[in-house]
Design an enzyme around this catalytic site. Structure first.
Site, PDB file in Angstrom:
ATOM      1  CB  CYS A 199      -0.963  -0.011   1.189  1.00 27.46           C
ATOM      2  SG  CYS A 199      -0.169  -0.098   2.813  1.00 27.46           S
ATOM      3  CB  THR A 200       0.218   4.856   0.371  1.00 30.62           C
ATOM      4  OG1 THR A 200      -0.909   4.745  -0.485  1.00 30.62           O
ATOM      5  CG2 THR A 200       0.970   6.138   0.067  1.00 30.62           C
TER       6      THR A 200
END
Length: 343
Positions: A199-200
């Site tokens: 994810c980020t």
């Protein structure tokens, strides 16, 4: 005692320009059982206000999730301040790849039920039983393994502009939507495949990895520090970059370019483009992808209807906004019948 913002975004932007000092955009998170998040909230707001920290931070009984900016000259002071909080001592700070002094224009520290809205009942599984954390080098190795299934734990508007090679990118609006969908799609491979997530900045994978282990997945791995830290390690260590396109970020920058590839298209004309904007009509504010030509043609709006509205006097626009249920457009980011070329 000041526990709220006194300046508008415009006033803050003016002060940043006037100061002429570089700022760093930083994110960090930590899962930890916090007995009284309100006390920590007030403490952080007071201390960060002294350091001219701006940004958005959520605190709950399960931990903290922060996206902030700080003057470069105050970075060490910020680290020392965080180290003074026992569970934040030596916490990893994800420093943005691309900097913008105006990534945030106010300081918001809020107490929430969750630091990420996941819709899960944490009492039903061991949230500390997480997957194996991988650095960039080992992530690349596992990504190349034919026995690996790589899953993007972000939302559709994030993965639309960038993703890892061969990753599954669920077409979901929220993190909570993706959890059950991914489990259903991969239910036949709980024991025979490597489940590799990213994810980020890593926070969504922290919870997801524990959840999927609880659901019976045997080989669960996650990218430590997310795309942000991966990019930093790739550059510093001279590794092969397996991320294609841009990394979506939740501040005024909206994205960081990781590779030169443009994998998305303008939602209005279909030409290659990966620039996210918000509709100039404040009553709409729809997030979508728009190229420069369409921005000029449409006055930075998502539709001709919004284009007509922004030409009205401001006071008339404010009257029209009253009582309009626009939250669906705002939170269903990138989804609207007016976006002809939305994939």
């Amino acid at each position: 005692m000041q526990l709220y913002n006194k300046l508008s975004a415009q006033e803050r932007a003016h002060l940043i320009d006037k100061a002429g000092k570089d700022r760093l955009t930083i994110s960090f998170y930590q899962y930890y059982k916090i007995e009284n998040p309100h006390i920590l909230r007030d403490h952080l707001f007071i201390e960060w206000n002294k350091l001219n920290v701006l940004g958005r931070t959520y605190i709950s009984n399960e931990g903290i999730n922060a996206q902030i900016s700080v003057p470069s000259e105050n970075l060490e002071a910020l680290k020392n301040q965080l180290d003074s909080v026992s569970f934040l001592k030596e916490c990893r700070l994800n420093i943005a790849i691309e900097q913008d002094n105006k990534s945030f224009l106010k300081l918001t520290v809020k107490v929430r039920d969750k630091i990420v809205a996941d819709g899960l009942n944490d009492e039903t599984f061991d949230v500390t039983n997480k997957g194996v954390h991988l650095d960039a080098e080992n992530f690349n190795k596992l990504l190349a393994d034919p026995n690996t299934i790589c899953v993007d734990m972000r939302n559709h508007y994030e993965s639309e502009i960038g993703y890892f090679e061969n990753a599954i990118t669920p077409d979901v609006d929220t993190f909570r939507d993706s959890l059950d969908i991914i489990e259903a799609q991969l239910k036949e491979h709980k024991e025979d495949k490597n489940l590799l997530m990213y994810c980020t900045g890593g926070i969504r994978c922290e919870k997801a990895s524990a959840y999927y282990k609880h659901k019976g997945f045997k080989n669960v791995f996650q990218l430590e520090g997310g795309i942000i830290e991966y990019t930093r390690q790739v550059k510093n260590k001279g590794l092969e970059n397996k991320f294609i396109g841009k990394n979506f970020v939740f501040d005024h920058r909206m994205s960081e370019r990781i590779s030169d590839d443009i994998v998305a298209n303008c939602h209005q004309c279909g030409e290659p483009c990966d620039t996210h904007v918000n509709c100039a009509n404040e009553a709409c504010h729809l997030l979508f992808i728009q190229c420069e030509k369409c921005a000029e043609k449409m006055d930075a709006c998502c539709s001709t209807a919004c284009q007509d509205i922004i030409k009205l006097p401001i006071e008339v626009q404010k009257e029209l906004r009253k009582g309009i249920p626009n939250s669906n457009k705002i939170f269903k980011k990138g989804r609207s019948e007016v976006l002809t070329y939305k994939k």
